[in-house]
Design an enzyme around this catalytic site. Structure first.
Site, PDB file in Angstrom:
ATOM      1  N   GLU A  71       0.867  -1.149   0.072  1.00 14.02           N
ATOM      2  CA  GLU A  71       0.048  -0.079  -0.115  1.00 14.02           C
ATOM      3  C   GLU A  71       0.920   1.182  -0.028  1.00 14.02           C
ATOM      4  OE1 GLU A  71      -2.246  -3.047   2.627  1.00 14.02           O
ATOM      5  OE2 GLU A  71      -0.112  -2.625   2.149  1.00 14.02           O
ATOM      6  N   CYS A 100      -0.427   0.169   7.653  1.00 14.08           N
ATOM      7  CA  CYS A 100      -0.919   0.999   6.373  1.00 14.08           C
ATOM      8  C   CYS A 100      -2.078   1.495   6.218  1.00 14.08           C
ATOM      9  CB  CYS A 100      -0.746  -0.364   5.673  1.00 14.08           C
ATOM     10  SG  CYS A 100       0.698  -1.082   4.954  1.00 14.08           S
ATOM     11  N   ARG A 160      14.086 -24.524  -3.720  1.00 17.80           N
ATOM     12  CA  ARG A 160      14.843 -24.147  -2.533  1.00 17.80           C
ATOM     13  C   ARG A 160      14.799 -22.763  -2.178  1.00 17.80           C
ATOM     14  NH1 ARG A 160      20.183 -28.249  -3.008  1.00 17.80           N
ATOM     15  NH2 ARG A 160      19.097 -29.975  -2.719  1.00 17.80           N
ATOM     16  N   THR A 213      19.570 -39.662   4.693  1.00 20.29           N
ATOM     17  CA  THR A 213      20.240 -38.905   3.700  1.00 20.29           C
ATOM     18  C   THR A 213      21.382 -38.266   3.578  1.00 20.29           C
ATOM     19  OG1 THR A 213      17.765 -38.870   2.942  1.00 20.29           O
ATOM     20  CG2 THR A 213      19.286 -37.204   2.121  1.00 20.29           C
ATOM     21  N   LEU A 216      22.559 -28.964   0.275  1.00 17.84           N
ATOM     22  CA  LEU A 216      21.180 -28.346   0.531  1.00 17.84           C
ATOM     23  C   LEU A 216      21.096 -26.840   0.216  1.00 17.84           C
ATOM     24  CD1 LEU A 216      20.342 -30.274   3.685  1.00 17.84           C
ATOM     25  CD2 LEU A 216      19.821 -30.946   1.416  1.00 17.84           C
ATOM     26  N   ARG A 273      22.401 -23.614  -5.648  1.00 21.11           N
ATOM     27  CA  ARG A 273      23.610 -23.558  -6.601  1.00 21.11           C
ATOM     28  C   ARG A 273      23.491 -23.303  -8.052  1.00 21.11           C
ATOM     29  NH1 ARG A 273      24.055 -27.889  -3.365  1.00 21.11           N
ATOM     30  NH2 ARG A 273      23.841 -29.266  -5.235  1.00 21.11           N
ATOM     31  N   THR A 323      12.111 -40.506   6.503  1.00 16.35           N
ATOM     32  CA  THR A 323      11.400 -39.188   7.059  1.00 16.35           C
ATOM     33  C   THR A 323      10.355 -38.786   6.227  1.00 16.35           C
ATOM     34  OG1 THR A 323      14.039 -38.736   7.459  1.00 16.35           O
ATOM     35  CG2 THR A 323      12.421 -36.718   7.232  1.00 16.35           C
TER      36      THR A 323
END
Length: 338
Positions: free
Chosen positions: A53, A87, A193, A205, A213, A216, A285
């Site tokens: 706004e 606002c 990501r 993992t 993680l 890139r 997981t």
């Protein structure tokens, strides 16, 4: 399509420009219309900056037109002091007499107070225009405030016969990841990501793949890394212990691995003000979050490879499915709602 819907749609187009940099704030688009002509528009700045706004009002050259104009926003204007002033106060200051809002803000600090304050100033406020669309664009924000947990996205790739990795995967000595997907699918994952606040993986993992993680193959900010380290089995030289991104290590002192892991993690992330998390593995997981029914979206790559044996993919019963293709990979997007 009526005129209110027309301009709320424009608000939604603008709001897309604010994601993900606005998080944990919602992303809002604002449009100011005089005589059916847009005289100012804006979207939410990077977190800590101006709200939509403010940017829209600042974009209007002739401020005398504001009192004769309509302000359109996809989310209720804020009414409280945070990193920026309310606002509502600016809207009232410029005597904008008509405000059209897509949906109410479910943050308890706002939640109808913005609408109330503007109406008390004498302005007309219309609420509920394209409400479902307005909630969808800020699905992370609404999930966080209404369900008191992050928006949870599950992601995995599986072979044509339902495996995520070969049987001999654990015998590798270089801890390099095993790829089922093509390079374009992998680049898309890096884009995902960059769009979420956090990424989570399980102990095995990290032991098997030694992932970074990070983002890139895409331009964007690295997500916060959430790593389960049951019994402190992850090797000290793993990439997740570097300083490329903020990292939370959840071990046996942090959570109880014997029950309700998904609930515990969700509570921890909520308390850290993390509104979204991409869960990339492993199968055990991901299955935990499925079994506890603590997830909102699943993104599954179905690949053309046949493994015949190996680590089985998570099992998910679903109703709402979208399909797309990335070269030889099929991407299934599943939403967890009735």
């Amino acid at each position: 399509m009526n005129i209110n819907q027309k301009y709320i749609l424009r608000c939604l187009e603008l709001a897309k420009n604010g994601l993900p940099s606005s998080m944990p704030n919602p992303s809002v688009g604002a449009v100011i219309v005089y005589n059916d002509v847009i005289i100012g528009e804006g979207f939410t700045s990077k977190y800590g900056g101006n709200h939509a706004e403010v940017n829209a009002i600042n974009a209007v050259n002739d401020k005398s037109l504001l009192s004769k104009s309509t302000l359109y926003v996809n989310l209720e204007p804020c009414s409280h002091f945070g990193k920026t002033p309310p606002c509502c106060d600016l809207i009232i200051k410029y005597k904008i007499q008509r405000v059209v809002v897509g949906t109410l803000d479910s943050n308890e600090k706002v939640s109808g107070n913005g609408i109330k304050k503007i109406r008390e100033s004498g302005a007309t406020v219309i609420v509920g225009v394209l409400e479902n669309e307005c909630k969808k664009i800020n699905k992370r924000f609404f999930t966080f405030h209404e369900k008191k947990r992050p928006y949870i996205i599950l992601k995995w790739a599986e072979s044509l016969d339902g495996f995520i990795a070969p049987e001999n995967k654990n015998l590798k000595i270089d801890r390099a990841p095993f790829w089922l997907t093509n390079e374009f699918s992998r680049q898309l994952v890096h884009k995902w990501r960059s769009e979420e606040q956090a990424i989570l993986v399980g102990t095995q993992t990290v032991i098997d793949d030694n992932p970074s993680l990070t983002v890139r193959d895409w331009v964007g900010k690295n997500p916060v890394r959430i790593v389960l380290n049951q019994n402190n089995r992850i090797p000290k030289e793993s990439h997740i212990f570097d300083n490329q991104a903020k990292t939370y290590i959840l071990n046996n002192n942090t959570i109880n691995f014997s029950e309700n892991i998904g609930i515990q993690i969700s509570d921890l992330l909520y308390n850290e003000n993390i509104q979204s998390v991409l869960i990339e593995g492993g199968s055990k997981t991901i299955q935990t979050f499925i079994d506890e029914n603590i997830w909102d979206e699943a993104r599954i790559f179905k690949c053309s490879s046949v493994l015949k044996s190996g680590v089985k993919a998570p099992k998910l019963v679903f109703k709402n499915l979208e399909k797309s293709t990335i070269l030889n990979d099929e991407l299934l997007t599943i939403y967890n709602y009735d």
